[in-house]
Design a protein around this motif. Structure first.
Motif, short mmCIF file in Angstrom:
data_model
loop_
_atom_site.label_atom_id
_atom_site.label_comp_id
_atom_site.label_asym_id
_atom_site.label_seq_id
_atom_site.Cartn_x
_atom_site.Cartn_y
_atom_site.Cartn_z
N MET A 126 0.74 -1.21 -0.12
CA MET A 126 0.28 0.13 0.02
C MET A 126 0.71 1.27 -0.02
SD MET A 126 -2.97 -1.09 2.65
CE MET A 126 -3.97 0.32 2.27
N ASN A 127 1.94 1.21 0.62
CA ASN A 127 2.86 2.41 0.48
C ASN A 127 3.51 2.72 -1.08
OD1 ASN A 127 2.68 2.53 3.39
ND2 ASN A 127 4.91 1.37 3.77
N ALA A 128 3.41 1.88 -1.63
CA ALA A 128 3.97 1.94 -3.10
C ALA A 128 2.83 2.09 -4.02
CB ALA A 128 5.04 0.84 -3.33
N ALA A 129 1.58 2.25 -3.62
CA ALA A 129 0.46 2.39 -4.47
C ALA A 129 0.32 3.22 -5.49
CB ALA A 129 -1.14 2.28 -3.54
N SER A 130 0.79 4.43 -5.22
CA SER A 130 1.02 5.73 -6.16
C SER A 130 2.34 5.51 -7.04
CB SER A 130 0.60 6.91 -5.22
OG SER A 130 -0.54 6.92 -4.54
N ASP A 131 3.11 4.82 -6.84
CA ASP A 131 4.28 4.69 -7.45
C ASP A 131 3.88 4.58 -9.03
OD1 ASP A 131 5.81 5.33 -5.07
OD2 ASP A 131 6.34 3.18 -5.17
N PRO A 132 4.70 5.06 -9.92
CA PRO A 132 4.48 4.68 -11.40
C PRO A 132 4.67 3.07 -11.76
CG PRO A 132 6.44 6.44 -11.11
CD PRO A 132 6.01 6.12 -9.54
N ALA A 133 3.80 2.76 -12.72
CA ALA A 133 4.07 1.26 -13.27
C ALA A 133 4.41 1.42 -14.76
CB ALA A 133 2.75 0.48 -12.89
N ARG A 134 5.32 0.58 -15.28
CA ARG A 134 5.48 0.36 -16.54
C ARG A 134 4.35 -0.82 -17.11
NH1 ARG A 134 10.88 -0.05 -19.81
NH2 ARG A 134 10.84 2.16 -19.26
N CYS A 135 4.08 -0.37 -18.19
CA CYS A 135 3.04 -1.34 -18.92
C CYS A 135 4.04 -2.43 -19.22
CB CYS A 135 2.77 -0.46 -20.27
SG CYS A 135 2.21 -1.38 -21.75
N PRO A 136 3.28 -3.88 -19.68
CA PRO A 136 4.00 -4.83 -19.97
C PRO A 136 4.67 -5.03 -21.46
CG PRO A 136 1.80 -5.51 -19.02
CD PRO A 136 1.86 -4.00 -18.95
N ASP A 137 3.97 -3.78 -22.12
CA ASP A 137 4.89 -3.65 -23.64
C ASP A 137 5.92 -2.86 -23.52
OD1 ASP A 137 3.05 -5.43 -24.81
OD2 ASP A 137 1.56 -4.00 -24.92
N GLY A 138 6.22 -2.24 -22.27
CA GLY A 138 7.26 -1.26 -22.03
C GLY A 138 7.20 0.17 -21.96
N HIS A 139 5.97 0.55 -22.06
CA HIS A 139 5.53 2.12 -21.97
C HIS A 139 5.78 2.42 -20.67
CE1 HIS A 139 3.22 0.41 -25.82
NE2 HIS A 139 4.42 0.94 -26.15
N ASP A 140 6.02 3.84 -20.54
CA ASP A 140 5.92 4.26 -19.30
C ASP A 140 4.88 5.29 -18.87
OD1 ASP A 140 8.22 3.17 -18.26
OD2 ASP A 140 9.55 4.68 -19.56
N ASP A 141 4.13 5.68 -19.90
CA ASP A 141 2.82 6.66 -19.73
C ASP A 141 1.58 5.75 -19.37
OD1 ASP A 141 1.45 8.85 -19.64
OD2 ASP A 141 1.01 8.93 -21.81
N THR A 142 1.50 5.52 -18.10
CA THR A 142 0.24 4.71 -17.52
C THR A 142 -0.27 5.77 -16.25
OG1 THR A 142 1.84 3.75 -15.67
CG2 THR A 142 1.57 2.55 -17.96
N VAL A 143 -1.49 5.25 -15.96
CA VAL A 143 -2.33 5.95 -14.90
C VAL A 143 -2.93 4.79 -14.27
CG1 VAL A 143 -4.30 6.02 -16.44
CG2 VAL A 143 -4.31 7.40 -14.67
N LYS A 144 -3.07 4.88 -12.92
CA LYS A 144 -3.70 4.26 -12.09
C LYS A 144 -5.03 4.19 -12.05
CE LYS A 144 -4.04 3.37 -7.22
NZ LYS A 144 -3.54 3.91 -6.01
N LEU A 145 -5.84 3.18 -12.15
CA LEU A 145 -7.43 3.30 -12.42
C LEU A 145 -7.88 2.99 -11.01
CD1 LEU A 145 -7.85 0.65 -15.20
CD2 LEU A 145 -7.70 3.25 -15.28
#
Length: 67
Positions: free
Chosen positions: A21-40
């Motif tokens: 939960m402490n890392a819930a807002s950290d950025p996540a990388r798409c499985p295809d390697g893209h960095d522009d993601t948003v948490k739903l």
């Protein structure tokens, strides 16, 4: 460990990431390697024995809108 849903803005895919939960807002990388993601945002259904029962229909539980 909680799972969080993300969507890639570049390719549109959705994916889950397990993290603390402490890392819930950290950025996540798409499985295809893209960095522009948003948490739903996800909805959680809460219920059980402590949930209040549904009241009768109508305004104020029925009876106040009589004719």
């Amino acid at each position: 460990m909680p799972r969080y849903d993300f969507r890639c803005r570049e390719c549109g895919s959705t994916f889950e990431v397990s993290r603390t939960m402490n890392a819930a807002s950290d950025p996540a990388r798409c499985p295809d390697g893209h960095d522009d993601t948003v948490k739903l945002l996800s909805t959680v259904a809460v219920g059980g024995r402590g949930a209040a029962p549904a009241s009768g229909g109508g305004c104020c539980g029925g009876g106040c809108c009589g004719g």
